[in-house]
Every structure is written in structure tokens, then in C-alpha cells.
Write an enzyme that holds these catalytic residues in place. Sequence first.
Site, PDB file in Angstrom:
ATOM      1  N   ARG A   1      11.928  -5.999   5.492  1.00 30.26           N
ATOM      2  CA  ARG A   1      11.953  -4.632   4.966  1.00 30.26           C
ATOM      3  C   ARG A   1      12.638  -3.636   5.904  1.00 30.26           C
ATOM      4  O   ARG A   1      12.588  -3.777   7.123  1.00 30.26           O
ATOM      5  CB  ARG A   1      10.552  -4.169   4.563  1.00 30.26           C
ATOM      6  CG  ARG A   1       9.582  -3.949   5.678  1.00 30.26           C
ATOM      7  CD  ARG A   1       8.193  -3.608   5.115  1.00 30.26           C
ATOM      8  NE  ARG A   1       7.254  -3.361   6.186  1.00 30.26           N
ATOM      9  CZ  ARG A   1       5.970  -3.083   6.019  1.00 30.26           C
ATOM     10  NH1 ARG A   1       5.453  -3.032   4.801  1.00 30.26           N
ATOM     11  NH2 ARG A   1       5.191  -2.864   7.049  1.00 30.26           N
TER      12      ARG A   1
ATOM     13  N   ARG B   1      10.973  -1.138  11.302  1.00 27.35           N
ATOM     14  CA  ARG B   1       9.837  -0.900  12.179  1.00 27.35           C
ATOM     15  C   ARG B   1       9.803  -1.926  13.300  1.00 27.35           C
ATOM     16  O   ARG B   1      10.019  -3.109  13.070  1.00 27.35           O
ATOM     17  CB  ARG B   1       8.532  -0.981  11.370  1.00 27.35           C
ATOM     18  CG  ARG B   1       8.239   0.287  10.622  1.00 27.35           C
ATOM     19  CD  ARG B   1       7.061   0.158   9.703  1.00 27.35           C
ATOM     20  NE  ARG B   1       5.874  -0.429  10.336  1.00 27.35           N
ATOM     21  CZ  ARG B   1       4.686  -0.449   9.755  1.00 27.35           C
ATOM     22  NH1 ARG B   1       4.525   0.081   8.559  1.00 27.35           N
ATOM     23  NH2 ARG B   1       3.653  -1.009  10.354  1.00 27.35           N
TER      24      ARG B   1
ATOM     25  N   LYS C   1       0.834  -1.217   0.000  1.00 28.21           N
ATOM     26  CA  LYS C   1       0.000   0.000   0.000  1.00 28.21           C
ATOM     27  C   LYS C   1       0.863   1.259   0.000  1.00 28.21           C
ATOM     28  O   LYS C   1       0.639   2.182  -0.773  1.00 28.21           O
ATOM     29  CB  LYS C   1      -0.915   0.042   1.240  1.00 28.21           C
ATOM     30  CG  LYS C   1      -1.885  -1.112   1.351  1.00 28.21           C
ATOM     31  CD  LYS C   1      -2.863  -0.921   2.516  1.00 28.21           C
ATOM     32  CE  LYS C   1      -2.222  -0.926   3.889  1.00 28.21           C
ATOM     33  NZ  LYS C   1      -1.657  -2.213   4.305  1.00 28.21           N
TER      34      LYS C   1
ATOM     35  N   ARG D   1      -0.917  -8.828  13.345  1.00 24.69           N
ATOM     36  CA  ARG D   1      -1.435  -7.797  12.434  1.00 24.69           C
ATOM     37  C   ARG D   1      -2.282  -8.439  11.327  1.00 24.69           C
ATOM     38  O   ARG D   1      -3.277  -7.874  10.894  1.00 24.69           O
ATOM     39  CB  ARG D   1      -0.274  -6.987  11.847  1.00 24.69           C
ATOM     40  CG  ARG D   1       0.347  -6.051  12.895  1.00 24.69           C
ATOM     41  CD  ARG D   1       1.743  -5.583  12.503  1.00 24.69           C
ATOM     42  NE  ARG D   1       1.772  -4.746  11.325  1.00 24.69           N
ATOM     43  CZ  ARG D   1       2.863  -4.532  10.596  1.00 24.69           C
ATOM     44  NH1 ARG D   1       4.017  -5.098  10.936  1.00 24.69           N
ATOM     45  NH2 ARG D   1       2.818  -3.742   9.555  1.00 24.69           N
TER      46      ARG D   1
ATOM     47  N   ARG E   1      -9.744   0.971   8.769  1.00 28.07           N
ATOM     48  CA  ARG E   1      -9.370  -0.411   9.085  1.00 28.07           C
ATOM     49  C   ARG E   1     -10.492  -1.157   9.799  1.00 28.07           C
ATOM     50  O   ARG E   1     -10.314  -2.328  10.148  1.00 28.07           O
ATOM     51  CB  ARG E   1      -8.145  -0.397   9.995  1.00 28.07           C
ATOM     52  CG  ARG E   1      -6.828  -0.693   9.287  1.00 28.07           C
ATOM     53  CD  ARG E   1      -5.760  -0.638  10.341  1.00 28.07           C
ATOM     54  NE  ARG E   1      -4.534  -1.311  10.063  1.00 28.07           N
ATOM     55  CZ  ARG E   1      -3.457  -0.718   9.584  1.00 28.07           C
ATOM     56  NH1 ARG E   1      -3.484   0.538   9.232  1.00 28.07           N
ATOM     57  NH2 ARG E   1      -2.335  -1.386   9.463  1.00 28.07           N
TER      58      ARG E   1
END
Length: 218
Positions: A127, A161, A13, A172, A88
Site C-alpha cells: 500500500r 509508511r 479500518k 504488528r 488497542r
Amino acid sequence: MNLILLGPPGAGKGTQAKKLTDERGLVQLSTGDMLRAEVASGSALGVEAKKIMDAGQLVSDAIVIGMIDGRTDKPDTAKGVIFDGFPRTVAQAEALDAMLAKKGKKIDAVIELKVDDAALIERISGRFTCAKCGTGYHDKFARPKKDGICDKCGSTEFTRRADDNAETVKARLVAYRQQTAPILPYYQAKGLLHSVDGMAAMPEVAGQIDRALDGVKG
Ligand code: AMP
């Protein structure tokens, strides 16, 4: 044009939102980025949000709705917004519609990025981001050309993160399936939903989004 990018964590996203920002002059509004800014500032809200984010759960609807309400009043959002990571929950989606209607605006399209869970865990756990310019990298799929040096700005500092570890990612994904996926039929019923294959290569996903948006007025 006001768009929503919907999809599980790691679906791409943020990457696609940045591309749309550059190409269409839209403003990216990421509630995740706003919350991370609160955490970094050490505000009371940030301290509270960090515990929830580290557990991979969702912060309260009231908090994120309030943040988006304030942000969509700013003049830079007049040309259009890409909502990234918001809404969300169905309650957030309903609040967003009501809030935009009051401002004489509406959602023009919702893009769903579809990706398998196994791929998501691999994508997320590798990432990292340049601490200076925010360029995104990946241990396996997108390493800097020279190890340890950002291709774009030359910085040698990178961040990962706190919630991008395998355990939090699983929580998540559960939150996405249970609380966020029910938004899909909400937008489908309004005729706004466009689903694209988020497993494809990044430029191919971008092409699918462009084609979906070609028919959208806004
Ligand atoms: P993201 O950067 O979108 O993956 O968001 C990171 C974390 O911030 C999420 O796992 C949630 O804890 C929190 N968060 C971001 N956006 C929302 C939202 N719209 N509603 C509730 N929690 C959110």
C-alpha cells in the site's frame, strides 16, 4: 453516534472510517495518524514514538489515552466519532469508557473487521498514499489509472509508511493478537460487538457495516 473500528493492521479500518466520515458526518480519530503527525513534527513524543512504531509495538496506554482525551473535548466531535486504531488494549478500552462517561458520552457500536493473516501481509506490504491528498493506493489491488499520477489530485508524489514492511507487519500482527484481540470479549459482554467479513470487497464490507449500524441508536 460513537463507533470503534477494530481489526488487525491492513483490515481496512482507515478506508471504512473515511467512508463513514463522508456519509454520516462523523469525525475519524486515528491514534496512528496522530502519532505519525508527532513523528513528522519532530517533537520529543514523536522521536520516542517512532522507535516503538518502527518495531511494530504499541506505544504506552498513557500517551494515546491522553491524546484521545484532549481530542474528544473539541466541538467537532459533538456529532460523533469513529475511533480508528484505538483502543488497542483492554486498559485503553476501560479508560475510553470512563473518559466518555465523564463527558456524558458513550460508545454505541464496535465493528470488528475479520481478515486472514496471509491476506493482511499482502495488503499492507503493497500500500501507498498520495503525499498531497492522502488517497490510498495498492501495487496490486488499486494502482492509479496512470502510473505515478494521483487519480484525485494529479500529484506525482507518493509515500509509503515506514512500518509497512513485512518484518514490522509481522510484529504488528503479534501485538494485535496478544494485546488488542482481548478487547473483543470486553465489548461482546456489553452487547456492542458486530463482526463483519473484512475479506469481502470494499463496497460489500461497507454494506455489512451499514446493516450492522441500522439497528444501532446513537
Ligand atoms: P496504525 O496507523 O493504527 O496502524 O498505528 C501505527 C502504529 O502506531 C502502531 O503500530 C503503534 O505503534 C502505534 N499506535 C497507534 N495507535 C495506538 C494505540 N491505540 N495504542 C498504542 N499504540 C498505537
